[in-house]
Design a protein around this motif. Structure first.
Motif, mmCIF file in Angstrom:
data_model
loop_
_atom_site.group_PDB
_atom_site.id
_atom_site.type_symbol
_atom_site.label_atom_id
_atom_site.label_comp_id
_atom_site.label_asym_id
_atom_site.label_seq_id
_atom_site.Cartn_x
_atom_site.Cartn_y
_atom_site.Cartn_z
ATOM 1 N N PHE A 125 24.645 0.306 33.073
ATOM 2 C CA PHE A 125 25.926 -0.174 32.556
ATOM 3 C C PHE A 125 27.124 0.648 33.026
ATOM 4 O O PHE A 125 28.262 0.198 32.897
ATOM 5 C CB PHE A 125 25.900 -0.168 31.022
ATOM 6 C CG PHE A 125 24.942 -1.160 30.432
ATOM 7 C CD1 PHE A 125 25.212 -2.515 30.459
ATOM 8 C CD2 PHE A 125 23.750 -0.742 29.861
ATOM 9 C CE1 PHE A 125 24.334 -3.441 29.918
ATOM 10 C CE2 PHE A 125 22.858 -1.653 29.315
ATOM 11 C CZ PHE A 125 23.148 -3.012 29.338
ATOM 12 N N LEU A 167 24.715 -8.725 30.888
ATOM 13 C CA LEU A 167 24.667 -7.941 29.659
ATOM 14 C C LEU A 167 23.375 -8.194 28.899
ATOM 15 O O LEU A 167 22.669 -7.245 28.504
ATOM 16 C CB LEU A 167 25.872 -8.301 28.786
ATOM 17 C CG LEU A 167 25.993 -7.605 27.434
ATOM 18 C CD1 LEU A 167 26.237 -6.119 27.631
ATOM 19 C CD2 LEU A 167 27.140 -8.231 26.636
ATOM 20 N N ALA A 168 23.020 -9.452 28.687
ATOM 21 C CA ALA A 168 21.833 -9.778 27.905
ATOM 22 C C ALA A 168 20.558 -9.306 28.603
ATOM 23 O O ALA A 168 19.665 -8.722 27.971
ATOM 24 C CB ALA A 168 21.770 -11.273 27.640
ATOM 25 N N ALA A 217 20.454 -5.363 28.718
ATOM 26 C CA ALA A 217 20.362 -4.704 27.414
ATOM 27 C C ALA A 217 19.007 -4.893 26.755
ATOM 28 O O ALA A 217 18.591 -4.054 25.945
ATOM 29 C CB ALA A 217 21.455 -5.232 26.480
ATOM 30 N N VAL A 233 28.836 -12.153 33.432
ATOM 31 C CA VAL A 233 28.888 -10.938 32.629
ATOM 32 C C VAL A 233 27.931 -11.044 31.452
ATOM 33 O O VAL A 233 27.166 -10.104 31.157
ATOM 34 C CB VAL A 233 30.326 -10.680 32.122
ATOM 35 C CG1 VAL A 233 30.340 -9.534 31.113
ATOM 36 C CG2 VAL A 233 31.260 -10.367 33.280
ATOM 37 N N VAL A 234 27.941 -12.199 30.787
ATOM 38 C CA VAL A 234 27.065 -12.392 29.637
ATOM 39 C C VAL A 234 25.606 -12.332 30.065
ATOM 40 O O VAL A 234 24.772 -11.697 29.402
ATOM 41 C CB VAL A 234 27.382 -13.728 28.935
ATOM 42 C CG1 VAL A 234 26.351 -14.022 27.855
ATOM 43 C CG2 VAL A 234 28.778 -13.692 28.341
ATOM 44 N N HIS A 260 21.079 -16.902 25.303
ATOM 45 C CA HIS A 260 20.478 -15.570 25.186
ATOM 46 C C HIS A 260 20.256 -15.184 23.725
ATOM 47 O O HIS A 260 19.254 -14.537 23.397
ATOM 48 C CB HIS A 260 21.366 -14.536 25.878
ATOM 49 C CG HIS A 260 21.315 -14.602 27.368
ATOM 50 N ND1 HIS A 260 20.183 -14.288 28.099
ATOM 51 C CD2 HIS A 260 22.273 -14.956 28.279
ATOM 52 C CE1 HIS A 260 20.440 -14.426 29.393
ATOM 53 N NE2 HIS A 260 21.689 -14.832 29.527
#
Length: 463
Positions: free
Chosen positions: A44, A62-63, A66, A58-59, A18
């Motif tokens: 979020f 998140l990426a 966001a 999770v990563v 990412h």
């Protein structure tokens, strides 16, 4: 979880993928975010789920979530505020800092990061022409760098006046008179507020925002007692530098401590063609800068430099029986900053300097100033565009006639998204401020910036 499967491998692989995709997008994506924080809050937020999620998922979440809310600040087309990008070696070493997970407060406990930061500090002093015996502390940013330098000033000035600050505090202490240029950055006032020193006396400045030494002399002469003078390397709007030689001579005549806020301007000393801007600055007592700005390392990396190590360590240090000190070294890192526990934020500074070398730093700093000059020249050639400042460093201030037009052009530029330039107010006028702070900014980005202003101005005129 099976033995040896600690979850790091898939999570770090996802993060690397990412991160690279984000970096690859910077050359063509719109600079501004497409969603506001209020729109992202629901994505979020909400109740904390009862069950967790695997680290790599999770990563990924998140990426992906966001992305629409990210500003392309690392882009060479970002000219807002004074915000740099991140050099490859600095970014990669910052990842290592997080992976190493060292608490960098104690030299004995974390010898590798202590040695790296000590080397980085010496390189910074060498590059900037500052005293080799000065102490260097790595803090969160320019605000805390200024705070730290002025904390050392407070301790020394009161000690010299016969007041024990550590024992008796500030109540009843001799008042420290603080003097700032009229166009200093507001974070200097914030640091003084944190230190309980109150509102400073404003000293008149010239048309480019440089403090007037004769006015400083008169202000200092109007009273008595301990005095702190704050000078500036790099005006937020004009990029101008205070006349250090003359101003410091005045301060010395009155026995004042001199602190220099050099958030982005201190690095001018590293470029031969810009070094004249910093002439005399080395005679000050303390200096603050932010390595994220002109040097281009990740955030969370201010640098506090103090000529008098005993004053700095008296102001910042502590002694506790459970701490193990390295008796052979030059002192512990925590003695030079307002924190005990912290990440090894000086490591990316070392990596940036190691990757660039002396010549590379000079070329990077000089390149930022050259790009600002080219932008100013391109803007000045446009009909109806005023360049309001003398462009000698990295800042350009523009106006488009009346304030309404300037605000409209600024809004249009942000809406179009090809570049980002922030509005401000300077010398009683609304302006469009261009700050060149990113190592990625090349001739191509300069051309895009000029064309974006041309296009926005034409659109406003035709609306």
């Amino acid at each position: 979880m099976a033995h040896g499967d600690d979850g790091y491998t898939p999570a770090l692989a996802a993060a690397a993928q990412h991160a690279q995709a984000w970096l690859d997008s910077l050359s063509h994506r719109p600079v501004g975010p497409s969603l506001h924080a209020s729109e992202l809050a629901a994505v979020f937020g909400g109740p904390l789920p009862p069950a967790g999620m695997p680290a790599d998922e999770v990563v990924n979440f998140l990426a992906n979530a966001a992305g629409p809310g990210l500003m392309a600040m690392p882009s060479g087309r970002f000219f807002g505020w004074v915000i740099g990008g991140t050099l490859p070696a600095a970014l990669a070493s910052d990842w290592l800092v997080s992976a190493w997970d060292q608490n960098a407060g104690l030299r004995y406990a974390t010898p590798a990061t202590a040695a790296i930061e000590e080397a980085a500090g010496q390189w910074v002093l060498e590059l900037l022409g500052l005293p080799s015996t000065a102490d260097v502390g790595f803090v969160t940013g320019a605000t805390m760098a200024n705070f730290t330098g002025m904390a050392a000033a407070r301790w020394r000035l009161l000690a010299d006046a016969g007041w024990d600050l550590d024992r008796d505090g500030l109540f009843g202490a001799p008042r420290i008179r603080c003097f700032v240029g009229r166009e200093r950055h507001d974070t200097v006032d914030l640091g003084l507020r944190y230190l309980g020193l109150g509102q400073p006396t404003q000293v008149p400045a010239d048309g480019q925002g440089r403090l007037v030494p004769a006015a400083l002399d008169a202000a200092l002469a109007a009273g008595t007692g301990p005095a702190l003078v704050c000078l500036q390397a790099g005006n937020l709007h004009s990029g101008a530098f205070d006349p250090f030689t003359e101003a410091i001579a005045v301060a010395r005549k009155h026995g004042a401590w001199v602190h220099v806020d050099g958030a982005f301007g201190l690095w001018a000393a590293a470029a031969p063609e810009l070094r004249h801007l910093m002439r005399g600055c080395e005679e000050a007592d303390s200096w603050g800068t932010d390595a994220h700005k002109t040097l281009n390392v990740p955030y969370d990396c201010g640098i506090a430099i103090v000529r008098d190590p005993s004053a700095l360590r008296a102001a910042m240090g502590l002694h506790a029986s459970y701490l193990v000190h390295d008796a052979e070294g030059p002192g512990d890192p925590f003695e030079k900053v307002p924190e005990l526990s912290r990440r090894a934020r000086g490591v990316p500074v070392w990596a940036a300097l190691k990757s660039l070398g002396r010549d590379g730093v000079a070329a990077q700093v000089g390149g930022l100033a050259s790009a600002a000059t080219a932008i100013a020249q391109g803007m000045a050639a446009l009909d109806g565009v005023e360049v309001l400042n003398d462009v000698g460093y990295t800042q350009v201030c523009l106006a488009f006639g009346d304030d309404d037009t300037t605000r409209a052009v600024t809004a249009r530029i942000i809406e179009e998204g090809r570049v980002w330039m922030s509005g401000s107010r300077w010398r009683d006028r609304d302006i469009l401020r261009v700050s060149v702070s990113n190592w990625h900014t090349s001739d191509d980005e300069v051309a895009i910036a000029v064309d974006a202003v041309r296009s926005a101005l034409a659109a406003v005129r035709n609306s």
